[in-house]
Enzyme design. Structure first.
Site, short mmCIF file in Angstrom:
data_model
loop_
_atom_site.label_atom_id
_atom_site.label_comp_id
_atom_site.label_asym_id
_atom_site.label_seq_id
_atom_site.Cartn_x
_atom_site.Cartn_y
_atom_site.Cartn_z
N ARG A 96 7.47 2.72 1.02
CA ARG A 96 7.28 1.48 0.24
C ARG A 96 8.21 0.37 0.71
O ARG A 96 8.64 -0.47 -0.08
CB ARG A 96 7.47 1.73 -1.25
N ASN A 121 12.36 11.21 -1.92
CA ASN A 121 11.60 12.32 -1.32
C ASN A 121 12.42 12.75 -0.12
O ASN A 121 12.20 12.33 1.00
CB ASN A 121 10.21 11.85 -0.90
N GLU A 123 5.77 15.13 -8.11
CA GLU A 123 4.94 14.75 -6.96
C GLU A 123 5.16 15.67 -5.76
O GLU A 123 5.32 15.20 -4.64
CB GLU A 123 5.20 13.28 -6.57
N ARG A 141 16.29 11.98 -11.76
CA ARG A 141 15.16 11.09 -12.11
C ARG A 141 14.23 11.71 -13.15
O ARG A 141 13.92 12.91 -13.08
CB ARG A 141 14.35 10.73 -10.86
N ARG A 192 -0.39 10.67 -18.69
CA ARG A 192 0.78 10.63 -17.83
C ARG A 192 1.91 9.81 -18.45
O ARG A 192 3.09 10.10 -18.24
CB ARG A 192 0.37 10.05 -16.47
N ASP A 209 4.53 3.73 -13.68
CA ASP A 209 5.11 3.63 -12.34
C ASP A 209 5.21 2.21 -11.81
O ASP A 209 4.40 1.82 -10.98
CB ASP A 209 4.29 4.48 -11.37
N GLU A 244 6.28 -2.61 -4.14
CA GLU A 244 5.22 -1.62 -3.95
C GLU A 244 3.91 -2.05 -4.59
O GLU A 244 2.85 -1.93 -3.97
CB GLU A 244 5.66 -0.26 -4.55
#
Lengths: 690, 690
Positions: free
Chosen positions: B138, B185, B266, B299, B310, B339, B367
Site C-alpha cells: 500500500r 505482514n 488475514e 493489532r 466483520r 478498514d 490505500e
C-alpha cells in the site's frame, strides 16, 4: 414496466424484442390496413410498388389506389404526382417513388397534395468505399454488404440477395437511384470476369428498385489487367482496351451506369502519370462509355504534397480545363476544398466551372465526425453547403442551383454520397447515422428541403410503432409525441454545431488524430511526413496566433471565390467567424464579436461543445422512455462515449494550443481533466479509438 | 514570466529549478538570518538543534538563543517551553522539539508564547509497511527507504544514511519519535543477524533525532527461524527462544522500542493457531521485552471469513480479554471497525477496553483514498474520529481522551500512523500527501489541534520562499498570501468530504475495486471468494434497498456502542446520515432530511463529489500562480486524474446501483459518461488503475 437503463436488462429486452434492432430503418410497416391496388401494367418494379402498398397501407381501410403511368408536362424523369387514391408518374420508377412517398406521408401525418414532385438531381448516387476483400474504407458499420473475403467470396448466396434487396428497397424509398459498388481507391480486379459476374448479380437485384450500378475503376487497369505497356489515355491500344472492357461490362450489366474515377490523387494512378490532363483521361473513358449512355464521374479530390495550400489545388488543377470535358463527364467535387471536415466553406469549384458538369460529393459515413460513436445529424451541414451562395451568376447562385441544372445546363446532374452502410444489424453502426443516409437521399431528391423537415420525417418513421418502455405498449405515435419529437429533433438539429464546437470551432480544420480520424491530434507531425497530412500545417498555431492565412497576402485562396465573397473572406472583420481560422491567421488576443479574445472564444466554444453533448444525454434520457428500451439503451450508450470523446477534444486542443497562447483558460469554465502528454502518448497516429 | 501550464514548459522549468521538487517537505530554510546559539551541554541531539537554528533562523538577525535543559513541573516527557531567546526542556529531545517549533512559528508568523507544550501521546509512531525486498505494501511513493532487493541489499551506503537522516529530521520536526521499520505482514527474517545489522545502522541514524526503532515480527518465528516444533506462546522452548531473541536484538539496538504484531489476521500466524488467546501471545512477548523497557503493540485488526458482520469482530474478540494484558502491551486499533475506509464510525473498542492500553492506528498512506493521485487532506477525517464521543465514561469521552491517558491510566500511550513515505523525490507521491504525514505528526503531538490550523501551518511552510510563477521572483510569503492561502486551505479542508461524496457517501463503505483499492468496484464478487472481501457483502444493494443492517434486528453491531449512541445509531431517524447505510438497510425511496429519496440523495452526493473536484481544479489553477511552476503543474496534473476517477466512481456506483433502484438519475444532474459493462470489464479486480 418501469424505466430501466441497466445493462443486464438490456440483454433481456434484446431477447424478448428481437425486432427492435434498427434493421427496419425508417420502413416500419406496423399494423397495416387492407387496400386494393389497381394497375393496368405489370413489371418487377410495379410489383414492388403494389406489394409495398399492401404491406404498409395506413390510409382509409379497404381503400382503392390506382397506379398510373402517363406523360405529364410537369413530371420529369422520376417525378410523380399523388392524390388520396392515385399515384401518377411518367415511368415505373416514378410510380415506385410515388408509392413510397404516399406511404411515408401516411406514417408522418403529412397532407397528400396533388402537386408534381420532381427530383432535384437526375442521378442520386451512393459511393461505397467497399474493397473486394469485404473491408470498407472509412466504414463503421461492419463489413461490406457487396464483397467478402474467403474462398467462396464470389459465390452469390440467398443471404446476399436478401441484404441487397433490403438495401435496394431502403434506397428506393428515399429516391436514391444509383450505387457505385466499390472503393474509389479501386482494385483493378473489379472489372475482371469473375468480379463482373457478381456485379451482374448485384445489378439484377438492384434494377427493379430503379437503381443503376456503377463501378470505380483503377486508371492503370490497361497495364495491370491488359498487360499493355502503358495506361496513357491517348495511347491507341489503351483506348481500344477500354472500349473492349466497356463492351464486356455492358454484356453483364446492360444498363450499367458508368465509372467513378479517383485519378492522380493520394497515390492513385492517373493521366498525369503520362503527362496528360484530367480531361484527357476522363474524356477517353467517356468516349468508351458514350455508345451505351454510360457516364464518367471524375473526382476533383486532388492535391500534391508540395503545394503551398491544399485548399486551392483542386480549383487550380481543374479550372484551366473548364469546357474541355465531354458532356458525359461530371466532375465530382467534395463539398469543401479540403476533405469532409466538420465545417468547411464550400469548394470554390462550385459555380466556377461554367462549361463543365459538376456534382457535389457529400460524405454520409462519419470519417471525421465520430464514426459510429457520435450522434451528428449531417443534414444541417449539407444544407449549409448546398445553400451557400457562390455569386457566380449573381446573387442566389447557390451551390445547389449551380449543380442541379437551374443555372448551368448540364446533360447530367448528380449528387453523390459516400455511403455509411455495412453488414451491422442496424446498417449504419449508430442508429442516428441512419438519419444521414435518409437525409442524403431526401436532399438529392429535393435539394431545398429543410433539415428540420428531414429530421421530423425520419424521427416519425424510425420510431413509428415503437414499443414504449414507459407503458410497455406499442406506441404507434411515438414519433409524433411532442415530448419525444420536439427535444430529439432539436438535438439532431444542434448536433453538428455541437461537434464543430468541440472539434474544430471558428474555422479550425484537419486537426484530428492521424489515420483514425476520430479523436483529436493537433500535435501530430512526424518527421518526414508530408506537411499537408499533418494538423500543424492547417492550424498554424504559434506564439503570434492561430489559423491558416488564405488572404491575399497569404495563400490567396480567397481569390478563388467570386466577389463579394473574396473580399468578405479576405477581411477578418467581415469574414464569418465560423470560417475565421480557415482564412486568417489571427493573434490570440484578437477581439471577436462576442467581445472575447480569440483564445477565450476558443475556450468557450470547446466548452460549449462538451456541454451540448451533455445536454443531448439529458434530452435522450428524458425522451427515451417513449420508445423501446433496446434502441434507447444503444443510443444512450453511444452518447456517453461521445461525451467522453468531446471532453478529450476540448482538453487536447486547449492544452495543446495553450502552449502557444500562454493564456489561462477562463476560470468560469471547467478545467481540462486529461493531461496533454498522456493524450499525445495515447494517440500516436495509429488510428486507435480513445 | 507569464502563467504557463503546458507540458513542454514543465520540463524546462524542472531543469532550471531543480530544487522545487518537494523533497524539502515543510522544512524550507530560505534566506536564514545569523543567530548565536548558547548551550552549556553537548550531544548529538543538541548539535542538531543548534545546527537547525543556525540554518533556519528567521527571528531578529544576530539574536542570541539559549538551549536550557532543566526540570519543570509543567513539562512532561518531550515537552518544552519557548520564549524569544530560550528553549527550555527537561530532555535533549524536548530541546530539539522546541527548536523545531520555534523555527516553525517564525516561518508561519505565529506568536511565540511562554506556555509549556507537552505531547498528547508518549509514543508517536510511524508504521512502515515495508518489505525486506524493498516493496511497500500500500505504498504509492516508490520503494522503501529502508530496504531494497539485489545482491548488495543489506550493505549500508552513504545514500542510505542520507535519506534516513532526512527522514529522521522530518519526523523530529513534527514530533514523531518512533518508527516500525517493516511491514506488519512480517517476514521472519527481519530478526536474523544480517537484517539486525541493518536495523542497527538505521537505529543509529534515527537515535539523535529522538526516534526509537521498532520491528514487526512474525509470530511463527520460533518455528521458522528457531526450528522449534511449535510457536505456541505458552511453550517453554518458545518463551525461551523469544527471550534469547529479544536479548540479541537489544545487543544491536540498546534502546530498541519493541514489537508490532499482526497475529491471527488475514492469514498471519498467531496464538489462536495453538488454541491460545491474543493475551497469551502478547503477554509472552511483553514479558520478554519487559527487562529492556520494550513494549508490544498488538493489532486488533482481526476478522474471520465466516463471521456475520466483520465490523463486530475485533470487539468480540478483544473485549473478553480486557484486563488480561500486561502493562507493556498496547492494543493497536484501526480508527474504524472495518478498514481505513473514506468514512467509518469510530471503532467501538475505543473507550470500551477500560483495563487495557489502547492506541489508535491511522492510515497516512492512501490505500483507499486515491493512492498518489487524489488530493485528500486526511486531518479532518482523523479529527472526526479522535473527537468522536464514545460516552464510555460519560459525555466528553472522546476517542482522543480514551487513548491519551486523560480518562484511563495507561502506562504507555501511543498513536500509530501507517506511513506514506517512499523513495520518490517528493517522499509521498503526491505533494499534498506530505500534508498527511505532517498532520499525523502534529495530531499525535497535540490531539486537539484543529485541521484548519494544521493546513494553515503546512501551507505556509511548504510554500515558504516559493518561486512565484507570476512574478518570477522568490515569494517568501507565498503561503501567507490570502489569494493563495485561503482558497487552497479551504480546498484541503473540503477534500475528504469530496472524496467521501464521490466514493462512499451516506455510510457506504468497502465498495472499491478489489486488490487495487483505487477505483470503484461495487460489483466485484467472484464465485468462491470469501464474502467479507467483496463489496456486495457491504452494500447489500437489492431491489428493496441498500445498506448493511447493523441494527438490533440486524447484526446488532450498534450494541457495541455505549448509549446514547447505540440507540441513536439503531434508529434510522436519529442515525447521522453520514453513517446511514453503515447501520441501516434502507429502501430506495426512503426520505432523507433533504426531502429527497435515498436514491436521489445518492445521485446528488456522487454528483457533488465530482463537482467538488472540479472546483478544486479551479482553486488550484487560480492560486497556483503564486507558487513555483513545477509543484503547481504536478498538482494540477493529479487533480485532473482525480477528476476523471471521481467521474468513474460516480458513474460506476450510480449505474450499478440503478440496476436495483430502477429509478432515474435526477435530470438536473449530469448524466453518466461511462458505460457500466466497460467499467466492469476494465476492473477485474487486478488492481490496475483506471
Amino acid at each position: 414496466m418501469k424505466v430501466v437503463f441497466n445493462v443486464l436488462f438490456f440483454f433481456i429486452v434484446i431477447t424478448c424484442q428481437a425486432q427492435e434492432n434498427g434493421h427496419q430503418l425508417w420502413l416500419r410497416y406496423k399494423n397495416a390496413k387492407p387496400v386494393t391496388v389497381i394497375c393496368s401494367k405489370n413489371s418487377p418494379t410495379l410489383s414492388i410498388a403494389k406489394q409495398e402498398l399492401q404491406n404498409g397501407w395506413q390510409g382509409e381501410p379497404n381503400a382503392s389506389i390506382t397506379l398510373t403511368i402517363k406523360k405529364d408536362k410537369a413530371l420529369k424523369d422520376d417525378g410523380f404526382r399523388l392524390s388520396q387514391n392515385e399515384v401518377i408518374a411518367a415511368t415505373e420508377k416514378g410510380v415506385l417513388y410515388g408509392v413510397y412517398e404516399l406511404l411515408r406521408r401516411q406514417r408522418t401525418g403529412e397532407a397528400i397534395t396533388g402537386e408534381a414532385e420532381n427530383p432535384s438531381y437526375q442521378i442520386r448516387i451512393l459511393n461505397h468505399w467497399d474493397n473486394p476483400n469485404g473491408s470498407v474504407e472509412r466504414g463503421y458499420a461492419g463489413h461490406s454488404i457487396f464483397w467478402r473475403s474467403g474462398p467462396d467470396s464470389l459465390t452469390v448466396t440467398q443471404n446476399d440477395k436478401k441484404i441487397w434487396t433490403e438495401y435496394a428497397r431502403a434506397n428506393a424509398s428515399i429516391g436514391i437511384n444509383a450505387s457505385v459498388l466499390n472503393n474509389v481507391n479501386a482494385s483493378p480486379k473489379i472489372i475482371t470476369p469473375e468480379y463482373l459476374n457478381r456485379v451482374k448479380a448485384i445489378a439484377d437485384v438492384l434494377r427493379p428498385y430503379g437503381i443503376k450500378t456503377y463501378l470505380s475503376i483503377n486508371f492503370s487497369s490497361p497495364a495491370i489487367l491488359g498487360k499493355l505497356k502503358t495506361s496513357d489515355p491517348l495511347d491507341k491500344a489503351v483506348i481500344k482496351w477500354w472500349q473492349d472492357k466497356v463492351k464486356e461490362i455492358y454484356s453483364y450489366v446492360p444498363d450499367f451506369g458508368g465509372f467513378l474515377v479517383k485519378a492522380s490523387s493520394e497515390g492513385q494512378p492517373g493521366p498525369q502519370d503520362f503527362g496528360r490532363t484530367h480531361a484527357d483521361g476522363a474524356n477517353m473513358l467517356a468516349d468508351a462509355l458514350k455508345p451505351y449512355n454510360g457516364i464518367v464521374m471524375w473526382r476533383a479530390f486532388v492535391y500534391s504534397p508540395n503545394d503551398k495550400d491544399r485548399a486551392k489545388q483542386a480549383y487550380n488543377e481543374f479550372m484551366p480545363l473548364d469546357g474541355k470535358f465531354k458532356d458525359n463527364v461530371i466532375i465530382q467535387v467534395k463539398n469543401g476544398p479540403v476533405d469532409f471536415q466538420p465545417r468547411e466553406p464550400f469548394s470554390p469549384l462550385f459555380g466556377a466551372m461554367k462549361q463543365t458538369s459538376v456534382m457535389p460529393e457529400l460524405q454520409v459515413t462519419m470519417e471525421y465526425l465520430g464514426h459510429d460513436k457520435y450522434l451528428v445529424f449531417l443534414s444541417t451541414m449539407w444544407e449549409e453547403v448546398l445553400q451557400s451562395d457562390t455569386y457566380q451568376q449573381g446573387e442566389g447562385s447557390t451551390v445547389a442551383r449551380c449543380t442541379d441544372g437551374s443555372i448551368y445546363s448540364q446533360k447530367y446532374t448528380a449528387m453523390a454520397g459516400v455511403s455509411n452502410v455495412g453488414l451491422d444489424t442496424n446498417w449504419c453502426g449508430h442508429l442516428f447515422n441512419q438519419a444521414n443516409w435518409y437525409a442524403f437521399g431526401r436532399l438529392a431528391w429535393n435539394v431545398n428541403l429543410k433539415s428540420e423537415q428531414i429530421a421530423d420525417e425520419w424521427l416519425k418513421l424510425t420510431f413509428y410503432g415503437a414499443q414504449s418502455s414507459k407503458s410497455g405498449e406499442a406506441n404507434y405515435n411515438a414519433g409524433w409525441n411532442d415530448n419525444f419529437l420536439k427535444p430529439v429533433k432539436q438535438m439532431m438539429l444542434d448536433s453538428r454545431e455541437a461537434a464543430v464546437n468541440f472539434m474544430t470551432p471558428l474555422g479550425l480544420h484537419h486537426i484530428m488524430s492521424a489515420n483514425g480520424h476520430y479523436g483529436p491530434g493537433p500535435w501530430w507531425a512526424p518527421k518526414g511526413m508530408r506537411a499537408d497530412w499533418t494538423p500543424p500545417y492547417y492550424h498554424q498555431a504559434a506564439e503570434n496566433g492561430i489559423g491558416f492565412d488564405r488572404t491575399k497576402t497569404g495563400s490567396d485562396a480567397v481569390e478563388q471565390y467570386h466577389e463579394p465573397l473574396a473580399s468578405q473572406f479576405n477581411d477578418a472583420a467581415t469574414c464569418p467567424e465560423k470560417y475565421l481560422l480557415w482564412f486568417h491567421h489571427v493573434p490570440w488576443d484578437y477581439k471577436l464579436k462576442s467581445g472575447r479574445t480569440l483564445w477565450d472564444e476558443l475556450c468557450y466554444k470547446y466548452d460549449e461543445g462538451v456541454n451540448q453533448v451533455r445536454s443531448f444525454q439529458k434530452v435522450w434520457d428524458k425522451a427515451g422512455v417513449y420508445v423501446d428500451s433496446t434502441r434507447f439503451l444503444e443510443v444512450q450508450r453511444k452518447l456517453r462515449i461521445q461525451c467522453v470523446n468531446a471532453g478529450l477534444w476540448k482538453d487536447a486542443c486547449l492544452l495543446y494550443f495553450q502552449q502557444f497562447s500562454k493564456m489561462p483558460i477562463p476560470y468560469e469554465l471547467e478545467r481540462p481533466v486529461n493531461n496533454l502528454d498522456v493524450m499525445m502518448y495515447n494517440d500516436r497516429g495509429d488510428g486507435r479509438s480513445h
